[in-house]
Scaffold this active site. Structure first.
Site, PDB file in Angstrom:
ATOM      1  N   LEU A 225      -1.031  64.779  34.880  1.00  0.00           N
ATOM      2  CA  LEU A 225      -0.125  63.800  35.493  1.00  0.00           C
ATOM      3  C   LEU A 225      -0.867  62.468  35.576  1.00  0.00           C
ATOM      4  CD1 LEU A 225       1.441  65.797  38.479  1.00  0.00           C
ATOM      5  CD2 LEU A 225       2.675  64.914  36.499  1.00  0.00           C
ATOM      6  N   ASP A 226      -0.178  61.369  35.256  1.00  0.00           N
ATOM      7  CA  ASP A 226      -0.779  60.051  35.382  1.00  0.00           C
ATOM      8  C   ASP A 226      -1.170  59.791  36.836  1.00  0.00           C
ATOM      9  OD1 ASP A 226      -0.337  59.540  32.689  1.00  0.00           O
ATOM     10  OD2 ASP A 226       1.633  58.630  33.056  1.00  0.00           O
ATOM     11  N   PRO A 227      -2.137  58.903  37.081  1.00  0.00           N
ATOM     12  CA  PRO A 227      -2.500  58.580  38.471  1.00  0.00           C
ATOM     13  C   PRO A 227      -1.296  58.183  39.324  1.00  0.00           C
ATOM     14  CG  PRO A 227      -4.131  57.672  36.989  1.00  0.00           C
ATOM     15  CD  PRO A 227      -3.019  58.229  36.117  1.00  0.00           C
ATOM     16  N   LEU A 228      -0.361  57.434  38.744  1.00  0.00           N
ATOM     17  CA  LEU A 228       0.833  57.020  39.482  1.00  0.00           C
ATOM     18  C   LEU A 228       1.669  58.211  39.949  1.00  0.00           C
ATOM     19  CD1 LEU A 228       3.037  54.790  40.227  1.00  0.00           C
ATOM     20  CD2 LEU A 228       3.965  55.240  37.948  1.00  0.00           C
ATOM     21  N   ALA A 229       1.701  59.269  39.151  1.00  0.00           N
ATOM     22  CA  ALA A 229       2.600  60.404  39.385  1.00  0.00           C
ATOM     23  C   ALA A 229       2.067  61.361  40.447  1.00  0.00           C
ATOM     24  CB  ALA A 229       2.834  61.154  38.080  1.00  0.00           C
TER      25      ALA A 229
END
Length: 374
Positions: free
Chosen positions: A81-85
């Site tokens: 998962l991306d850091p944002l997610a």
């Protein structure tokens, strides 16, 4: 897979963690690794005791790594998962790591908030502004109508600012250096099993804003050179013809009840069930184009991944209607706070309370929600 059984220790297993927004997936895995490497649940008792006595590994030098070689638990995750997610992150320990590939191609469910009027290099709010566009003409009804073409089997072009590799080099390196792509980015077929607009966010009803960082003329020129190298038509027009922000604001000025542009552009929330390999950011980006505007992701939550879910109530509310690819048996994911509290206590030198069977709180959570892998 067999249910959790502690008849023979140590064990191999799969379990789900609810990743928070902010940290990388790898940092989450590394923190959990320090816990499982000192747990008799996953490591031989003598090794777990030795790792626990040595405390967290702080020295990253070659000598220290060599000293601890073979003492760490084997661990991995089933889809970054991306850091944002935030949301479901499947963890495999021991033989469970061999099962993680099953979660790359499985059906996943996401909820994402998209902000209109701005396109970014990464297609999300972590990136830089590349292009702004009018948004006044976009309504909830137009978003709902635009979604129809994104259901079923569709084709996506991954963003150039991604870690996908072409001839051994990540795509983002071509874009940042201005090196022409050797060929167009290959489109991929994915399946969108369901895609619904679950909320409309009028201007002034939310706090989301465009990223502060903007592409410089030099960065935009480099990106254009990279895309031109792959003979992607219209690259110059799409990247270089950025509407002036004042024009976009004027387009959204108060008129017939339209809210002031100073309140920010509107946004919308999508919920979807998709096949493995689907880029949620691409769906937001492409929907923005289909609306004659631009859009990027500002929040992203993975609600389910295969049979792992954030919570049973979440699954019931988001997937009330069953279908052929609905997996009947689900497993609840463990909140990250359960593990972070254990890490904080360990680093502070505090002992965790044990239950009547001698398990720490985080170990008990894992035992109750894991799948044992033989």
């Amino acid at each position: 897979m067999p249910k959790a059984s502690l008849s023979s220790l140590p064990i191999s297993a799969l379990f789900g963690v609810i990743k928070p927004s902010g940290p990388t997936s790898m940092s989450i895995v590394n923190e959990i690794k320090t816990l499982v490497s000192s747990s008799r649940l996953f490591m031989p008792s003598d090794v777990a005791a030795k790792n626990s006595a040595s405390g967290p590994r702080k020295d990253k030098g070659k000598g220290r790594r060599k000293e601890r070689k073979g003492l760490d638990a084997k661990i991995g995750q089933g889809g970054t998962l991306d850091p944002l997610a935030d949301g479901v992150l499947v963890i495999g320990v021991g033989k469970g790591t061999k099962k993680l590939s099953d979660f790359l191609d499985c059906v996943k469910e996401y909820r994402t908030t998209c902000l209109l009027g701005c396109e970014t290099d990464s297609y999300d709010s972590e990136g830089s502004q590349v292009r702004s566009a009018p948004w006044k003409h976009v309504t909830r009804e137009k978003v709902e109508a635009a979604l129809e073409k994104f259901r079923g089997e569709i084709e996506q072009t991954p963003p150039i600012f991604s870690a996908l590799k072409m001839d051994g080099k990540p795509l983002y390196e071509y874009a940042r250096s201005g090196t022409p792509l050797p060929r167009p980015i290959e489109r991929r077929k994915v399946t969108v099993h369901s895609l619904e607009l679950v909320d409309w966010l009028p201007s002034g009803s939310h706090s989301f804003r465009f990223p502060e960082k903007k592409f410089t003329d030099e960065e935009r020129a480099k990106l254009a050179r990279s895309l031109r190298g792959a003979e992607i038509g219209g690259a110059d027009e799409e990247i270089m013809n950025e509407p002036d922000m004042k024009s976009a604001a004027a387009d959204a000025a108060p008129e017939d009840g339209v809210e002031d542009a100073s309140d920010g552009p509107p946004g919308f929330v999508l919920q979807m069930r998709v096949s493995g390999g689907t880029y949620v950011r691409c769906i937001a980006h492409d929907v923005g184009h289909a609306l004659g505007s631009a859009a990027h992701v500002v929040t992203l939550t993975r609600l389910t991944q295969g049979r792992f879910t954030m919570a049973q109530k979440e699954l019931e509310s988001s997937s009330a209607e069953s279908s052929e690819d609905t997996i009947p048996e689900t497993r609840r994911c463990i909140p990250w706070e359960v593990f972070s509290r254990a890490v904080e206590k360990r680093d502070a030198g505090d002992e965790e309370d044990l239950d009547e069977e001698g398990w720490k709180p985080w170990e008990r959570e894992v035992i109750e929600n894991m799948e044992v892998v033989e």
